[in-house]
Design a protein around this motif. Structure first.
Motif, mmCIF file in Angstrom:
data_model
loop_
_atom_site.group_PDB
_atom_site.id
_atom_site.type_symbol
_atom_site.label_atom_id
_atom_site.label_comp_id
_atom_site.label_asym_id
_atom_site.label_seq_id
_atom_site.Cartn_x
_atom_site.Cartn_y
_atom_site.Cartn_z
ATOM 1 N N SER A 1 2.988 -7.101 12.406
ATOM 2 C CA SER A 1 3.621 -6.250 11.387
ATOM 3 C C SER A 1 4.483 -5.138 11.988
ATOM 4 C CB SER A 1 2.569 -5.651 10.455
ATOM 5 O OG SER A 1 1.712 -4.805 11.173
ATOM 6 N N ILE B 1 5.141 -6.015 4.615
ATOM 7 C CA ILE B 1 3.929 -5.796 5.403
ATOM 8 C C ILE B 1 2.693 -6.012 4.528
ATOM 9 C CG2 ILE B 1 2.621 -4.053 6.674
ATOM 10 C CD1 ILE B 1 5.354 -2.921 7.575
ATOM 11 N N SER C 1 4.140 -15.863 5.376
ATOM 12 C CA SER C 1 4.836 -14.640 4.983
ATOM 13 C C SER C 1 6.347 -14.746 5.164
ATOM 14 C CB SER C 1 4.274 -13.418 5.716
ATOM 15 O OG SER C 1 3.906 -13.744 7.015
ATOM 16 N N PHE D 1 2.211 -9.670 4.035
ATOM 17 C CA PHE D 1 1.723 -10.178 5.280
ATOM 18 C C PHE D 1 0.203 -10.229 5.298
ATOM 19 C CE2 PHE D 1 1.493 -9.876 9.818
ATOM 20 C CZ PHE D 1 2.354 -10.890 10.087
ATOM 21 N N LYS D 2 -0.396 -9.149 4.822
ATOM 22 C CA LYS D 2 -1.853 -9.114 4.811
ATOM 23 C C LYS D 2 -2.428 -9.829 3.596
ATOM 24 C CE LYS D 2 -1.235 -4.870 5.562
ATOM 25 N NZ LYS D 2 -1.483 -3.434 5.529
ATOM 26 N N LEU E 1 8.116 -5.798 12.059
ATOM 27 C CA LEU E 1 8.715 -5.643 10.735
ATOM 28 C C LEU E 1 9.162 -4.207 10.510
ATOM 29 C CD1 LEU E 1 6.481 -7.719 8.324
ATOM 30 C CD2 LEU E 1 8.888 -8.018 8.845
ATOM 31 N N SER E 2 8.315 -3.259 10.918
ATOM 32 C CA SER E 2 8.681 -1.851 10.759
ATOM 33 C C SER E 2 9.915 -1.539 11.592
ATOM 34 C CB SER E 2 7.527 -0.959 11.203
ATOM 35 O OG SER E 2 6.351 -1.339 10.550
ATOM 36 N N THR F 1 10.528 -3.533 2.848
ATOM 37 C CA THR F 1 9.822 -3.780 4.108
ATOM 38 C C THR F 1 8.348 -3.454 3.949
ATOM 39 O OG1 THR F 1 11.797 -2.968 5.163
ATOM 40 C CG2 THR F 1 9.919 -3.388 6.573
ATOM 41 N N ASN F 2 8.095 -2.373 3.247
ATOM 42 C CA ASN F 2 6.719 -1.977 2.979
ATOM 43 C C ASN F 2 5.970 -3.119 2.302
ATOM 44 O OD1 ASN F 2 4.912 0.146 3.205
ATOM 45 N ND2 ASN F 2 5.065 0.535 1.012
ATOM 46 N N TYR G 1 -2.702 -8.820 13.714
ATOM 47 C CA TYR G 1 -1.984 -8.374 12.520
ATOM 48 C C TYR G 1 -0.999 -7.257 12.874
ATOM 49 C CZ TYR G 1 -4.327 -10.935 8.778
ATOM 50 O OH TYR G 1 -4.752 -11.911 7.921
#
Lengths: 248, 531
Positions: free
Chosen positions: B506, B460, B337, B463-464, B509-510, B456-457, B502
């Motif tokens: 994440s 994330i 990621s 990421f998944k 990141l937020s 950013t959303n 996870y």
């Protein structure tokens, strides 16, 4: 200094400018007045290429272009014109992500490739001249409208322009802030800067301008010194416009 | 399948919850809340049936068996003569078993390495899909007597250096390890992992045919598979050979839920009759699967007799034992990621600028690019990059994610750029700036702060989405969860641990997003807005 010959501007079938011919001498302050939709702003935006036009020619400070000028050459000419002719907008259009000082140094550093220290010294001097020496590091959104417009004027002056186009610079301001901005503009006029001012501020046109051009329906209806235009207008349309303004 | 849900309490997953709660829970109350709600979700999961499934099957007249027809020949695969139906030796076996039980056997599709989870959730009655007997599975499920004895067969390129399994014991000429592809969590996976020796690197695939294709492509050296699969698909891969005699040996069994002894016994009796009558042999012979190894089936030495009652590690102990595997997989997820997202962001910005300010043909081309990538699944894109264009696995993984997400980022940037008032561009142009300079100095810096939250959303989300990379053999966190769940039966523990990992990855990141928004807000006032 500025020569416009038979300028025609159309949006599709709508003719906004129907052959405008007008000239401005070096050091002259020309005011353009006229009702809304008469093509004043469009005319001004044609002069620095923010609008294209469909007929006629423009000559500014020896740079000449018209509809026949090829696109590539026109791009080069317009960049040169914009380097010499500044523009002040009704909505200020300051860069909101930059401070007052940065707004003024931005173009000199990146367009004129001025040394940053030199650009900053120039910006400080100009901001002092427009009365904002104490707000150098403020963000534009923290300034009043009048202060923002004065920064915008300083931003244009920092490019050391040969002429400045003012597009209704005080229309978005209340009377007190209008006075601040008009005072700065009168100061520039005294210094001999060439200016074209599209305005509704009749008192400014009357007191500061050397020539007043009355626009109506995409044409210049009448041109002359302010005394003549305001005291003894030749045209009925001018008389009507002035009476409306006075009534308002 | 509501009928299998039963509210009565059992010792099963519930018993483990208190121990799991002793996991170190972060002090942030939001985190705790998320973790607790996850546990609550686990509790809602239907537990193994305590009712008599056999009676239910008889009442409804249908026996529902789970399998995976993807790359499933000759076990179960779409019937070439009638694609709405399934064919395969297990299908015929289940039809015969259904007749023995006096019900109709019905196939239910599920992902191969998750079939036992599907069974546990009560959505199917049994799993029959080349599932070999293993100690771990026998602990959590009931196994019938064997219905087939499999062997493992190595496949390699005809022009390659590998002649048999023994060849993999020697080091690879030119250094490195032999890369051997296996079906994730299959018997071959376990065998290659345990008997492969120091020179073998196991590469796990979601489908057996994917591994064969990878051998053909030269992406791996060989693949070890159950013999029936090899015999069924060998014709499709003419550049591959069967390398040496079969190795390893084990039993396929049918799994049912713990507590379903009556069903298991009925299946055992049915299997016994099919073996004794020769019907089973006849099915295998028709599929070319009968061999001497099958003679032992009639001994009835069911795997259940070997079923171990040894307790397996649970809860934190289980997680601790496999921590290095979990963390390694988390690292893969992170690398995927944090490398692909910056690429996607840069690419997306160029695309957005091109779409807004480029010449008309370029604009059309980029619009098509965006629609194509948004309109097709990421999994297919990865598939094309890895199996068709034969890119190295990391290039395909990172590149695929970056390209796919660049389309989404481009649209976000476009919205951000369009949100900047036209007066900004006009003011910049009127000051003598070129369009390019105006974009760089005036427009883009303003657009960037608008797009930080949506980007950013997406970060994330990406990421998944890295979990999709398992189709090209990258073992990231979700894949590792599936592998460990399969091999240990500790689905609940690993699900919880994986989710927490996870989250742990994440949440920063937020925080970064909020921090950078604040920083962008403040930067101008301090006098150093980055461009």
């Amino acid at each position: 200094m500025i020569e416009v010959n038979d300028l025609v501007k159309r949006y599709g079938t709508l003719e906004v400018l129907r052959g405008v011919t007008l000239s401005v001498d070096p050091g002259e302050v020309a005011a353009i007045i006229g009702p809304s939709g008469s093509g004043k702003s469009t005319f001004l935006r044609c002069l620095n290429g923010l609008e294209t036009f469909q007929g006629g020619t423009v000559t500014i400070d020896g740079l000449h272009w018209g509809v026949e000028t090829p696109t590539s050459a026109r791009g080069r000419i317009l960049r040169a014109v914009r380097g010499r002719v500044g523009m002040v907008f009704q909505s200020f259009n300051l860069f909101p992500h930059r401070t007052v000082l940065q707004n003024v140094t931005e173009a000199p550093i990146h367009v004129l490739r001025l040394d940053p220290d030199q650009a900053e010294a120039r910006a400080r001097r100009l901001l002092d001249r427009v009365g904002l020496a104490d707000r150098l590091h403020a963000m534009p959104r923290h300034l009043s409208g009048g202060q923002q417009q004065r920064v915008a004027i300083a931003r244009v002056l920092a490019m050391e322009p040969r002429a400045i186009l003012f597009d209704e610079p005080t229309s978005a301001l209340d009377p007190r802030m209008t006075a601040e901005v008009l005072a700065v503009m009168a100061d520039l006029a005294r210094d001999g800067l060439t200016m074209i001012v599209v305005t509704h501020a009749m008192r400014f046109a009357r007191q500061v301008a050397h020539t007043v051009h009355v626009f109506g329906d995409g044409r210049v209806i009448e041109s002359g010194p302010p005394a003549q235009i305001f005291e003894e207008p030749h045209e009925e349309a001018t008389r009507l416009l002035l009476s409306e303004v006075q009534a308002a | 399948m509501e009928e299998t849900a039963d509210a009565s309490g059992g010792p099963h997953p519930l018993a483990r919850i208190p121990r799991l709660l002793s996991l170190p829970v972060p002090r942030d109350p939001r985190l705790t809340l998320v973790a607790l709600s996850f546990i609550a979700c686990c509790l809602l999961e239907p537990r193994p049936s305590r009712a008599d499934t056999l009676a239910e099957i008889r009442a409804r007249g249908r026996l529902i068996y789970g399998g995976d027809m993807e790359g499933g020949g000759p076990y179960v695969y779409p019937d070439p003569n009638d694609p709405r139906e399934v064919a395969g030796f297990e299908v015929e076996l289940m039809d015969a078993l259904g007749r023995e039980l006096g019900v109709k056997a019905e196939f239910s599709q599920g992902p191969w390495d998750r079939l036992l989870e599907v069974l546990r959730a009560g959505r199917i009655d049994l799993v029959i899909n080349g599932y070999e007997w293993t100690e771990a599975r026998a602990r959590d499920f009931l196994a019938t007597r064997p219905y087939y004895t499999y062997q493992l067969q190595l496949m390699a390129r005809r022009d390659g250096p590998i002649g048999s399994w023994q060849d993999l014991g020697a080091s690879k000429p030119g250094g490195g390890s032999w890369r051997v592809g296996v079906l994730n969590s299959s018997a071959a996976d376990t065998f290659a992992d345990e008997s492969g020796g120091p020179h073998v690197e196991v590469v796990r695939f979601d489908g057996g045919t994917d591994a064969m294709r990878a051998v053909e492509n030269g992406q791996i050296d060989a693949t070890l598979q159950d013999l029936p699969t090899v015999l069924f698909y060998r014709g499709r891969y003419p550049t591959l050979k069967l390398a040496g005699p079969p190795v390893g040996k084990g039993d396929y069994v049918i799994y049912v839920r713990r507590g379903d002894e009556p069903l298991r016994d009925a299946l055992d009796r049915g299997l016994g009759r099919l073996i004794d009558s020769g019907e089973l042999r006849w099915i295998y012979e028709r599929h070319g699967l009968w061999n001497d190894a099958q003679r032992a089936l009639s001994d009835g030495t069911g795997a259940k007799s070997q079923a171990s009652r040894m307790p397996r590690p649970e809860g934190l102990e289980l997680l601790w034992r496999y921590r290095s595997r979990l963390l390694a997989a988390a690292w893969v997820t992170i690398v995927l990621s944090v490398t692909s997202m910056p690429l996607a962001m840069a690419l997306g910005l160029l695309i957005a600028l091109g779409r807004m300010y480029g010449p008309r043909p370029l604009r059309r081309l980029l619009a098509a690019y965006v629609e194509l990538l948004r309109g097709t699944p990421l999994m297919l894109q990865l598939f094309v990059l890895f199996y068709l264009l034969k890119l190295p696995v990391w290039v395909a993984g990172i590149g695929g994610l970056a390209i796919n997400y660049s389309a989404y980022e481009a649209e976000i940037y476009r919205a951000g750029l369009q949100a900047i008032p036209a007066g900004q561009m006009e003011a910049a142009l009127a000051l003598g700036m070129s369009r390019q300079l105006a974009l760089r100095r005036v427009i883009v810096p303003q657009a960037v702060r608008i797009v930080i939250p949506p980007v950013t959303n997406d970060f994330i989300a990406l990421f998944k989405d890295t979990s999709v990379c398992s189709v090209i053999t990258l073992v990231e966190l979700t894949k590792q969860y599936s592998i460990l769940g399969n091999s240990t039966g500790g689905w609940l523990e690993f699900a919880l641990a994986t989710s927490l990992l996870y989250l742990a990855m994440s949440l920063p990141l937020s925080w970064f997003s909020r921090w950078s928004e604040r920083r962008w807000e403040a930067s101008g006032a301090k006098g150093g807005a980055p461009a």
